[in-house]
Motif scaffolding. Sequence first.
Motif, PDB file in Angstrom:
ATOM      1  N   TRP A 155       0.818  -1.208   0.000  1.00  0.00           N
ATOM      2  CA  TRP A 155       0.000   0.000   0.000  1.00  0.00           C
ATOM      3  C   TRP A 155       0.856   1.265   0.000  1.00  0.00           C
ATOM      4  CZ3 TRP A 155       0.538  -3.414   4.051  1.00  0.00           C
ATOM      5  CH2 TRP A 155       1.204  -2.944   5.176  1.00  0.00           C
ATOM      6  N   ARG A 156       2.122   1.174   0.437  1.00  0.00           N
ATOM      7  CA  ARG A 156       3.008   2.333   0.453  1.00  0.00           C
ATOM      8  C   ARG A 156       3.470   2.658  -0.959  1.00  0.00           C
ATOM      9  NH1 ARG A 156       6.201   3.146   4.998  1.00  0.00           N
ATOM     10  NH2 ARG A 156       7.057   4.898   3.806  1.00  0.00           N
ATOM     11  N   LEU A 157       3.463   3.922  -1.316  1.00  0.00           N
ATOM     12  CA  LEU A 157       3.898   4.366  -2.634  1.00  0.00           C
ATOM     13  C   LEU A 157       5.416   4.534  -2.653  1.00  0.00           C
ATOM     14  CD1 LEU A 157       3.028   5.406  -5.477  1.00  0.00           C
ATOM     15  CD2 LEU A 157       2.997   7.709  -4.476  1.00  0.00           C
ATOM     16  N   ASP A 158       6.055   3.948  -3.662  1.00  0.00           N
ATOM     17  CA  ASP A 158       7.499   4.091  -3.856  1.00  0.00           C
ATOM     18  C   ASP A 158       7.744   5.431  -4.549  1.00  0.00           C
ATOM     19  OD1 ASP A 158      10.149   4.017  -4.692  1.00  0.00           O
ATOM     20  OD2 ASP A 158      10.114   1.867  -5.089  1.00  0.00           O
ATOM     21  N   ILE A 159       8.131   6.427  -3.787  1.00  0.00           N
ATOM     22  CA  ILE A 159       8.252   7.782  -4.336  1.00  0.00           C
ATOM     23  C   ILE A 159       9.430   7.885  -5.303  1.00  0.00           C
ATOM     24  CG2 ILE A 159       8.438  10.232  -3.761  1.00  0.00           C
ATOM     25  CD1 ILE A 159       7.205   9.624  -1.069  1.00  0.00           C
ATOM     26  N   ASP A 160      10.486   7.121  -5.074  1.00  0.00           N
ATOM     27  CA  ASP A 160      11.603   7.127  -6.022  1.00  0.00           C
ATOM     28  C   ASP A 160      11.158   6.562  -7.374  1.00  0.00           C
ATOM     29  OD1 ASP A 160      13.350   8.204  -4.163  1.00  0.00           O
ATOM     30  OD2 ASP A 160      14.050   6.245  -3.466  1.00  0.00           O
ATOM     31  N   ALA A 161      10.400   5.470  -7.340  1.00  0.00           N
ATOM     32  CA  ALA A 161       9.878   4.902  -8.590  1.00  0.00           C
ATOM     33  C   ALA A 161       8.900   5.875  -9.251  1.00  0.00           C
ATOM     34  CB  ALA A 161       9.191   3.570  -8.310  1.00  0.00           C
ATOM     35  N   LEU A 162       8.139   6.573  -8.438  1.00  0.00           N
ATOM     36  CA  LEU A 162       7.213   7.580  -8.970  1.00  0.00           C
ATOM     37  C   LEU A 162       7.976   8.656  -9.733  1.00  0.00           C
ATOM     38  CD1 LEU A 162       4.349   8.934  -9.004  1.00  0.00           C
ATOM     39  CD2 LEU A 162       5.048  10.103  -6.907  1.00  0.00           C
ATOM     40  N   GLU A 163       9.075   9.123  -9.167  1.00  0.00           N
ATOM     41  CA  GLU A 163       9.870  10.155  -9.824  1.00  0.00           C
ATOM     42  C   GLU A 163      10.381   9.664 -11.176  1.00  0.00           C
ATOM     43  OE1 GLU A 163      13.502  13.269  -8.799  1.00  0.00           O
ATOM     44  OE2 GLU A 163      13.138  11.549  -7.481  1.00  0.00           O
ATOM     45  N   GLY A 164      10.808   8.418 -11.244  1.00  0.00           N
ATOM     46  CA  GLY A 164      11.284   7.866 -12.512  1.00  0.00           C
ATOM     47  C   GLY A 164      10.190   7.808 -13.560  1.00  0.00           C
ATOM     48  N   GLU A 165       8.985   7.400 -13.164  1.00  0.00           N
ATOM     49  CA  GLU A 165       7.869   7.309 -14.110  1.00  0.00           C
ATOM     50  C   GLU A 165       7.442   8.692 -14.595  1.00  0.00           C
ATOM     51  OE1 GLU A 165       6.156   4.907 -15.557  1.00  0.00           O
ATOM     52  OE2 GLU A 165       7.315   3.261 -14.696  1.00  0.00           O
ATOM     53  N   LEU A 166       7.455   9.674 -13.697  1.00  0.00           N
ATOM     54  CA  LEU A 166       7.029  11.017 -14.080  1.00  0.00           C
ATOM     55  C   LEU A 166       7.965  11.642 -15.114  1.00  0.00           C
ATOM     56  CD1 LEU A 166       6.003  12.463 -10.588  1.00  0.00           C
ATOM     57  CD2 LEU A 166       4.473  11.814 -12.449  1.00  0.00           C
ATOM     58  N   GLY A 167       9.202  11.179 -15.144  1.00  0.00           N
ATOM     59  CA  GLY A 167      10.178  11.761 -16.067  1.00  0.00           C
ATOM     60  C   GLY A 167      10.154  11.182 -17.459  1.00  0.00           C
ATOM     61  N   ARG A 168       9.260  10.240 -17.741  1.00  0.00           N
ATOM     62  CA  ARG A 168       9.222   9.620 -19.067  1.00  0.00           C
ATOM     63  C   ARG A 168       8.728  10.605 -20.131  1.00  0.00           C
ATOM     64  NH1 ARG A 168       5.439   4.909 -18.823  1.00  0.00           N
ATOM     65  NH2 ARG A 168       6.157   4.654 -20.963  1.00  0.00           N
ATOM     66  N   ARG A 169       9.422  10.649 -21.274  1.00  0.00           N
ATOM     67  CA  ARG A 169       9.065  11.561 -22.370  1.00  0.00           C
ATOM     68  C   ARG A 169       7.770  11.105 -23.037  1.00  0.00           C
ATOM     69  NH1 ARG A 169      12.801  14.908 -24.491  1.00  0.00           N
ATOM     70  NH2 ARG A 169      11.894  14.681 -26.572  1.00  0.00           N
ATOM     71  N   GLY A 170       6.973  12.071 -23.441  1.00  0.00           N
ATOM     72  CA  GLY A 170       5.740  11.795 -24.166  1.00  0.00           C
ATOM     73  C   GLY A 170       4.629  11.230 -23.301  1.00  0.00           C
ATOM     74  N   THR A 171       4.822  11.267 -21.991  1.00  0.00           N
ATOM     75  CA  THR A 171       3.860  10.665 -21.077  1.00  0.00           C
ATOM     76  C   THR A 171       3.326  11.709 -20.111  1.00  0.00           C
ATOM     77  OG1 THR A 171       5.001   8.528 -21.176  1.00  0.00           O
ATOM     78  CG2 THR A 171       3.522   8.889 -19.311  1.00  0.00           C
TER      79      THR A 171
END
Length: 510
Positions: free
Chosen positions: A226-242
């Motif tokens: 249930w805990r959000l992986d904030i480091d993984a979140l940062e990586g996903e947010l940086g994807r181009r075209g997304t």
Amino acid sequence: MGDIFSLAAIRPRLAERDDPRASYGPTLPPPAAVQAAESSLPDPQSPSYLGGQPASSTASHIISDIVPGLTGQARSSRYYGFVTGGVLPIAEWADNVASRTDQNVQVHLPAQTAATAVEHAALEMLVRLLRLDVGGATWAGRTFTTGATASNLLGLACGREVVVSARLGGHGVGELGLLAACAKAGVEEIQVLTSAGHSSLSKAASVVGLGRGSVKELPLSDDQPWRLDIDALEGELGRRGTASIIAISAGDVNTGGYALQGPEEWKRVRELADTHGAWIHVDGAMGVFARALGDEPQHQLLKQRTDGIQLADSITLDGHKLLNVTNQDKPYDCGIFFTRSASTLSSVFMNPNAAYLASSAAATIPSPLNIGLENSRRFRALPAYAVLLSEGRPGIAKLLSNMIALCRKLAAYLRESPHYELLPDESAPLDGIFMILLFRAKSKHVNDVLVDRINRTREMYVSGTKWKGETAVRIAVSNWKVHIDRDFAVVTQILDAVAKGREWSIESTL
């Protein structure tokens, strides 16, 4: 039915709010009652099918045949299955008033009806009850919905609008359509990033055109999914075209856990969202209500975990859960949606080109049909308004405190029991528990039949679930009728009897 507006006639029912016998009553009807109800339904082969009958005969049939075959979450404090709360007497009465007065709350017409003003007042009361107004936040986009599923749909629709429109500088998805807007904005994918997201999130993603596959789980660990992986979140947010919508679970439905643990994590997520143009939506159907608790030491951890929710862009709430405005014979019909951006809400849900539905020049409140899914809608705000006005902050806090106290007392019993295992982590502090418990029997033989054996008593109802791929049991304490000591005695005697293979009856406890 003429006595609905007689205070003398309704006073006995309202007095049940403080009746110490209120938790009596089975959670499930006897199997024979369910079978009798089903067999009493009209037979399409009968010569009298759809032939009509006196209203009194229909009422008699429903009272005698149908009602005895319905579940007992409105009668018992020990219905721990779906998080459906109960129905406070004042809410039941107000819901009947809504039906009798037949208000279609669609257009704000201040010279003709007070319905939209009452709805607006109830929403403001909720903002303040949950302390969402800290820091001067106004949550100008606000409406009642049919439930948390509809509110999650509104949250994703608003998020979709903002994360695409921000790259256009003009008309967005609501005007151009999803395909055209994304093509023009150079958006190849819209993703919904979450952890332990409720199933309605995937449903909402499908409805608003993002697709169930757009929902991506980013759990911190297998032990705390249930805990959000904030480091993984940062990586996903940086994807181009997304473009991204961040969906935060405030009260995972399986464990009750919170995706973020307090203000520091919230601040980091808010900064990431602002940097990457993402929308933050909170599914707080039940967990956000922890913000209504008092300042007692035993509630501080829960309040800490909800500190920061006010930084979100939109929030889902569910009145039929902890606000206890449900009625077993009426639609639940009480979800709530808040967003900071009223203009986004109206840009998505505006109902144009219908001159006969225009509000008056004196309108100061947005017409509900321009900020939500339905054009026609019932006066669903009235039961919530009645509960908020009647209970106030102290009453709501007391209801929640009773639920928490029972849940934690049961957790301590499960942790010490030789027969059961408290999940997901027996060593976790009990003051992190809100109103959901997860457990299993240590004996596989008992665990395989545990849910059935518990529910077969008809005096306690639980849901079966999974934890790490294995069968488990979930208890969700959400009814206003909770009586801590009596319910604890009944529940623990049932669990002891089931673990030891003994029969049990309510008469042995009362």
